[in-house]
Enzyme design. Structure first.
Site, PDB file in Angstrom:
ATOM      1  N   ASP A  21      24.033   5.312 -41.464  1.00 13.97           N
ATOM      2  CA  ASP A  21      25.421   5.252 -40.335  1.00 13.97           C
ATOM      3  C   ASP A  21      25.735   4.058 -42.162  1.00 13.97           C
ATOM      4  O   ASP A  21      24.362   3.023 -42.091  1.00 13.97           O
ATOM      5  CB  ASP A  21      25.695   4.879 -39.717  1.00 13.97           C
ATOM      6  N   ASN A  69      32.305  14.227 -36.312  1.00 11.27           N
ATOM      7  CA  ASN A  69      32.474  13.618 -36.574  1.00 11.27           C
ATOM      8  C   ASN A  69      33.875  15.005 -37.632  1.00 11.27           C
ATOM      9  O   ASN A  69      34.496  15.125 -38.488  1.00 11.27           O
ATOM     10  CB  ASN A  69      31.580  13.802 -38.730  1.00 11.27           C
TER      11      ASN A  69
HETATM   12  C1  IPE Z   1      26.859   8.688 -36.152  1.00 11.99           C
HETATM   13  O1  IPE Z   1      28.288   7.905 -37.211  1.00 11.99           O
HETATM   14  C2  IPE Z   1      27.050  10.268 -37.245  1.00 11.99           C
HETATM   15  C3  IPE Z   1      26.096  10.220 -38.705  1.00 11.99           C
HETATM   16  C4  IPE Z   1      25.366   9.444 -38.367  1.00 11.99           C
HETATM   17  C5  IPE Z   1      25.968  11.584 -38.654  1.00 11.99           C
HETATM   18  P1  IPE Z   1      29.277   7.573 -36.785  1.00 11.99           P
HETATM   19  O2  IPE Z   1      29.673   6.127 -37.723  1.00 11.99           O
HETATM   20  O3  IPE Z   1      29.843   8.922 -36.970  1.00 11.99           O
HETATM   21  O4  IPE Z   1      28.848   7.450 -36.095  1.00 11.99           O
HETATM   22  P2  IPE Z   1      30.490   6.409 -34.764  1.00 11.99           P
HETATM   23  O5  IPE Z   1      31.498   6.866 -34.321  1.00 11.99           O
HETATM   24  O6  IPE Z   1      30.649   4.874 -35.346  1.00 11.99           O
HETATM   25  O7  IPE Z   1      29.832   5.971 -32.866  1.00 11.99           O
HETATM   26  C1  IPE Z   2      27.534   7.688 -41.823  1.00  8.29           C
HETATM   27  O1  IPE Z   2      28.787   7.532 -43.255  1.00  8.29           O
HETATM   28  C2  IPE Z   2      28.027   9.115 -42.447  1.00  8.29           C
HETATM   29  C3  IPE Z   2      28.683  10.252 -41.698  1.00  8.29           C
HETATM   30  C4  IPE Z   2      29.100  10.194 -40.726  1.00  8.29           C
HETATM   31  C5  IPE Z   2      28.896  11.333 -42.834  1.00  8.29           C
HETATM   32  P1  IPE Z   2      29.822   6.740 -42.584  1.00  8.29           P
HETATM   33  O2  IPE Z   2      30.963   7.838 -42.797  1.00  8.29           O
HETATM   34  O3  IPE Z   2      29.893   6.264 -40.751  1.00  8.29           O
HETATM   35  O4  IPE Z   2      30.123   5.392 -42.797  1.00  8.29           O
HETATM   36  P2  IPE Z   2      31.247   3.546 -42.216  1.00  8.29           P
HETATM   37  O5  IPE Z   2      30.059   3.965 -40.262  1.00  8.29           O
HETATM   38  O6  IPE Z   2      32.243   3.849 -41.994  1.00  8.29           O
HETATM   39  O7  IPE Z   2      30.762   2.900 -42.806  1.00  8.29           O
HETATM   40 MG    MG Z   3      30.209   5.571 -39.342  1.00  8.88          MG
END
Ligand code: IPE
Ligand code: IPE
Ligand code: MG
Length: 234
Positions: A21, A69
């Protein structure tokens, strides 16, 4: 090399998982679109996979795209799918250069046919390799548990036990989960490996995923070996 303290944790780290993340915030901090963070994050994934193999870890599981996602803007989802396509090409090209067995966990059947073909080809070409790398794509722990129950119903089960569920999960070929790492500072599991994490050690770091490197992986591994795992005993 990691120093293992014999007085604390005598359990070997066999299976590690990462909630990757922080890509979006990493890019935003640089005044760049979120997709730039995902692109850099894909590079980080390679570094972390190699570092886990270096530590002799048998299985590493990475959360790449959750069932939730899909709620993101189409532009971001499309960019992630394109990145995946390029990444699969690279992995297929390098398959003979390392000892990594790729497994994709989650319902990948909904992805474009071209992506599915590459995924199945990579799984097949790497199937005799040593270190398991599970990549979670269109993965959600709740839907994994529903999938496992439905598999058991098809088998004709009227009642199930823990072992039945264990062997029906996507991760059935990996050892029990020992350590679950989440980067990016959030303190939640976001529907990742809920069953598997029942007795895993949890490690949360503020480091954003694209900033992970060998040293930050080592810190998580070192932290694991300092924990006392009791599994309900004394
Ligand atoms: C979790 O991250 C999913 C992945 C890393 C693929 P998210 O960014 O989607 O999670 P939330 O929305 O903060 O819970
Ligand atoms: C995790 O990084 C990657 C995926 C969920 C695909 P994020 O895209 O959630 O990054 P933040 O949390 O918005 O910084
Ligand atoms: Mg995220």
């Amino acid at each position: 090399m990691i120093k293992i303290d014999a007085n604390t944790n005598s359990t070997k780290l066999r299976h590690i998982a990462f909630i990757m993340d922080g890509n979006g915030r990493w890019a935003e901090k640089r005044g760049m679109p979120r997709e730039y963070g995902h692109k850099y994050g894909a590079k980080t994934l390679k570094t972390v996979i190699e570092r886990c193999a270096f530590h002799g870890i048998e299985a590493a599981t990475f959360y790449a795209f959750s069932t939730e996602n899909w709620k993101r803007p189409k532009k971001e989802v499309d960019a992630l799918m394109n990145l995946l396509d390029d990444y699969l090409d690279r992995l297929l090209k390098d398959v003979d250069q390392n000892d990594i067995r790729y497994k994709f966990i989650g319902d990948v059947s909904v992805l474009k046919d071209t992506l599915c073909d590459k995924i199945y080809m990579l799984e097949d070409k790497s199937k005799e390799k040593k270190h398991i790398v599970n990549i979670a794509l269109n993965y959600g722990s709740k839907s994994e548990l529903v999938m496992a129950c439905n598999k058991l119903i098809v088998e004709g089960k009227k009642q199930v036990c823990e072992e039945d569920i264990e062997r029906s999960l996507y991760t059935s070929e990996s050892p029990s989960l020992d350590l679950l790492v989440r980067t990016g500072g959030e303190l939640r599991l976001s529907n990742f490996l809920l069953w598997q994490a029942a007795y895993a050690e949890l490690y949360f770091t503020d480091v954003l995923w694209p900033d992970m490197d060998e040293k930050t992986v080592d810190l998580a591994v070192e932290a694991f070996y300092k924990r006392k795992r009791r599994f309900g005993s004394v």
